[in-house]
Motif scaffolding. Structure first.
Motif, PDB file in Angstrom:
ATOM      1  N   GLU A 140      28.526  44.050 -19.085  1.00 40.28           N
ATOM      2  CA  GLU A 140      27.170  43.542 -18.832  1.00 40.28           C
ATOM      3  C   GLU A 140      26.685  43.931 -17.443  1.00 40.28           C
ATOM      4  N   ALA A 141      27.575  43.847 -16.459  1.00 41.76           N
ATOM      5  CA  ALA A 141      27.186  44.196 -15.094  1.00 41.76           C
ATOM      6  C   ALA A 141      26.768  45.656 -15.012  1.00 41.76           C
ATOM      7  N   ALA A 142      27.519  46.520 -15.694  1.00 47.82           N
ATOM      8  CA  ALA A 142      27.190  47.949 -15.687  1.00 47.82           C
ATOM      9  C   ALA A 142      25.867  48.208 -16.405  1.00 47.82           C
ATOM     10  N   ILE A 143      25.666  47.524 -17.518  1.00 45.48           N
ATOM     11  CA  ILE A 143      24.430  47.704 -18.283  1.00 45.48           C
ATOM     12  C   ILE A 143      23.231  47.157 -17.507  1.00 45.48           C
ATOM     13  N   GLN A 144      23.438  46.046 -16.802  1.00 49.72           N
ATOM     14  CA  GLN A 144      22.348  45.474 -16.018  1.00 49.72           C
ATOM     15  C   GLN A 144      21.904  46.438 -14.927  1.00 49.72           C
ATOM     16  N   GLU A 145      22.854  47.170 -14.377  1.00 48.11           N
ATOM     17  CA  GLU A 145      22.508  48.173 -13.354  1.00 48.11           C
ATOM     18  C   GLU A 145      21.597  49.239 -13.945  1.00 48.11           C
ATOM     19  N   ILE A 146      21.886  49.636 -15.175  1.00 45.93           N
ATOM     20  CA  ILE A 146      21.037  50.622 -15.854  1.00 45.93           C
ATOM     21  C   ILE A 146      19.651  50.030 -16.107  1.00 45.93           C
ATOM     22  N   ALA A 147      19.614  48.788 -16.605  1.00 44.38           N
ATOM     23  CA  ALA A 147      18.325  48.146 -16.904  1.00 44.38           C
ATOM     24  C   ALA A 147      17.466  48.011 -15.657  1.00 44.38           C
ATOM     25  N   SER A 148      18.106  47.724 -14.530  1.00 43.84           N
ATOM     26  CA  SER A 148      17.341  47.515 -13.299  1.00 43.84           C
ATOM     27  C   SER A 148      16.763  48.800 -12.727  1.00 43.84           C
ATOM     28  N   SER A 149      17.156  49.943 -13.293  1.00 43.67           N
ATOM     29  CA  SER A 149      16.620  51.223 -12.818  1.00 43.67           C
ATOM     30  C   SER A 149      15.431  51.693 -13.650  1.00 43.67           C
ATOM     31  N   THR A 150      15.029  50.919 -14.675  1.00 43.03           N
ATOM     32  CA  THR A 150      13.941  51.350 -15.549  1.00 43.03           C
ATOM     33  C   THR A 150      12.583  51.019 -14.936  1.00 43.03           C
ATOM     34  N   SER A 151      11.583  51.775 -15.367  1.00 46.20           N
ATOM     35  CA  SER A 151      10.222  51.485 -14.912  1.00 46.20           C
ATOM     36  C   SER A 151       9.727  50.170 -15.492  1.00 46.20           C
ATOM     37  N   ASP A 152      10.224  49.808 -16.689  1.00 44.73           N
ATOM     38  CA  ASP A 152       9.819  48.534 -17.284  1.00 44.73           C
ATOM     39  C   ASP A 152      10.314  47.347 -16.457  1.00 44.73           C
ATOM     40  N   TYR A 153      11.468  47.469 -15.837  1.00 48.74           N
ATOM     41  CA  TYR A 153      11.940  46.399 -14.951  1.00 48.74           C
ATOM     42  C   TYR A 153      10.993  46.252 -13.762  1.00 48.74           C
ATOM     43  N   ARG A 154      10.606  47.369 -13.193  1.00 48.02           N
ATOM     44  CA  ARG A 154       9.683  47.301 -12.050  1.00 48.02           C
ATOM     45  C   ARG A 154       8.344  46.713 -12.472  1.00 48.02           C
ATOM     46  N   GLU A 155       7.870  47.081 -13.662  1.00 40.51           N
ATOM     47  CA  GLU A 155       6.619  46.525 -14.181  1.00 40.51           C
ATOM     48  C   GLU A 155       6.769  45.031 -14.451  1.00 40.51           C
ATOM     49  N   GLY A 156       7.908  44.626 -14.983  1.00 41.49           N
ATOM     50  CA  GLY A 156       8.131  43.214 -15.263  1.00 41.49           C
ATOM     51  C   GLY A 156       8.101  42.368 -14.006  1.00 41.49           C
ATOM     52  N   ILE A 157       8.713  42.868 -12.945  1.00 39.40           N
ATOM     53  CA  ILE A 157       8.720  42.154 -11.666  1.00 39.40           C
ATOM     54  C   ILE A 157       7.304  42.069 -11.094  1.00 39.40           C
ATOM     55  N   ALA A 158       6.568  43.203 -11.180  1.00 40.19           N
ATOM     56  CA  ALA A 158       5.197  43.216 -10.662  1.00 40.19           C
ATOM     57  C   ALA A 158       4.306  42.254 -11.444  1.00 40.19           C
ATOM     58  N   ALA A 159       4.454  42.254 -12.763  1.00 39.22           N
ATOM     59  CA  ALA A 159       3.638  41.374 -13.598  1.00 39.22           C
ATOM     60  C   ALA A 159       3.943  39.907 -13.302  1.00 39.22           C
ATOM     61  N   PHE A 160       5.197  39.592 -13.091  1.00 32.34           N
ATOM     62  CA  PHE A 160       5.579  38.222 -12.766  1.00 32.34           C
ATOM     63  C   PHE A 160       4.943  37.795 -11.448  1.00 32.34           C
ATOM     64  N   ALA A 161       5.000  38.672 -10.459  1.00 32.98           N
ATOM     65  CA  ALA A 161       4.442  38.346  -9.146  1.00 32.98           C
ATOM     66  C   ALA A 161       2.928  38.176  -9.208  1.00 32.98           C
ATOM     67  N   GLN A 162       2.282  38.978 -10.080  1.00 36.11           N
ATOM     68  CA  GLN A 162       0.829  38.950 -10.188  1.00 36.11           C
ATOM     69  C   GLN A 162       0.333  37.980 -11.263  1.00 36.11           C
ATOM     70  N   LYS A 163       1.267  37.284 -11.886  1.00 31.40           N
ATOM     71  CA  LYS A 163       0.949  36.280 -12.907  1.00 31.40           C
ATOM     72  C   LYS A 163       0.090  36.859 -14.027  1.00 31.40           C
ATOM     73  N   ARG A 164       0.537  37.996 -14.563  1.00 28.61           N
ATOM     74  CA  ARG A 164      -0.140  38.650 -15.663  1.00 28.61           C
ATOM     75  C   ARG A 164       0.909  39.082 -16.699  1.00 28.61           C
ATOM     76  N   LYS A 165       0.426  39.480 -17.874  1.00 24.30           N
ATOM     77  CA  LYS A 165       1.310  39.954 -18.912  1.00 24.30           C
ATOM     78  C   LYS A 165       1.801  41.359 -18.559  1.00 24.30           C
ATOM     79  N   ALA A 166       3.089  41.583 -18.724  1.00 21.84           N
ATOM     80  CA  ALA A 166       3.649  42.910 -18.432  1.00 21.84           C
ATOM     81  C   ALA A 166       3.156  43.945 -19.423  1.00 21.84           C
TER      82      ALA A 166
END
Length: 269
Positions: A238-264
């Motif tokens: 899981e730790a290795a897979i999470q590292e892969i997930a955290s490198s995706t553009s969707d992860y960056r979009e998800g974080i931005a959407a959360f901060a901006q209180k909007r739907k990703a």
């Protein structure tokens, strides 16, 4: 030989595909035989799944049967009747690769069970990630009715979904499993009236297609691994897979959407 090629060219396709908004619908198209598998359909389904896995615009797959009576009734027993053909050869050459491709495709796959799903057709449905079932449909591990054992992965899927006792019951008796029972024991995710089946399935498919596709693929990969892993090994995985997930553009979009209180707005990358 020319006549055989011409006949094959004239026959209707045994598998139909249609794509809309990131959802690829694969329709098993032999309604006159309750969408039973023949050699052509196995080959065409394998090709459709291969293409779906490679196509970046496909972010969710739905498998359904043509007509109102069947999802898939399993192998067309008339096709090789009296041929003496090895069932082991048929499984290793055709069915097993189909099941592996379904499980290894890192995209969500939904079975829309619009009618009877029996034998290898039941196994095909169980190999999908989720199952939405018509209240009029039935599942049948029909193999024992003709003196065979379940194949195409049913021995693997059944006990993991419903436990060993029910798995043995369904496999050994070959009895019909109603939609109500299938939902109660966890064989399917949801049961809906026949007239609502397409709408409910496509609503779920579109929701998944709008999700973080690569992340969903990693979830599928990790769940596959979890079924044969101890906790310590899985925690490391899981730790290795999470590292892969955290490198995706969707992860960056998800974080931005959360901060901006909007739907990703996920792109699947």
């Amino acid at each position: 030989m020319e006549g055989k090629v011409a006949a094959e060219a004239d026959r209707p396709p045994t598998v139909l595909t249609a794509r809309e908004a990131g959802v690829l619908t694969i329709t098993l198209n032999r309604p006159a035989t309750y969408n039973a598998f023949n050699e052509a359909m196995k080959k065409e389904l394998a090709g459709a799944l291969k293409d779906a896995g490679r196509d970046g615009d496909v972010r969710c797959v739905v498998i359904r049967g043509a007509g109102e009576k069947a999802f898939c009734s399993g192998q067309d027993l008339k096709e090789h009747q009296g041929s003496g053909r090895s069932l082991r050869e048929s499984l290793e050459r055709s069915y097993n690769p189909l099941i592996r491709r379904l499980r290894e495709m890192e995209k969500p796959v939904i079975a829309m069970i619009n009618g009877v799903a029996a034998g290898a057709g039941c196994s095909l449905a169980l190999a999908c990630d989720m199952r939405i079932m018509s209240s009029r449909a039935v599942l049948i591990e029909v193999f024992s009715r003709i003196g065979l054992v379940p194949d195409s992965g049913s021995h693997w899927f059944l006990p993991r979904l419903v436990g060993m006792g029910r798995a043995f019951e369904y496999a050994a008796t070959g009895r019909d499993i109603s939609a109500e029972e299938a939902e109660h024991v966890g064989l399917v995710n949801r049961v809906v009236p026949p007239e609502e089946l397409a709408g409910a399935t496509m609503e779920l498919a579109r929701s998944l297609a709008e999700g973080p596709t690569k992340t969903i693929g990693l979830i599928k990969r990790t769940l596959n691994r979890a079924l044969s892993s101890d906790l310590g090994a899985l925690l490391e995985y899981e730790a290795a897979i999470q590292e892969i997930a955290s490198s995706t553009s969707d992860y960056r979009e998800g974080i931005a959407a959360f901060a901006q209180k909007r739907k990703a707005r996920f792109t699947g990358t």
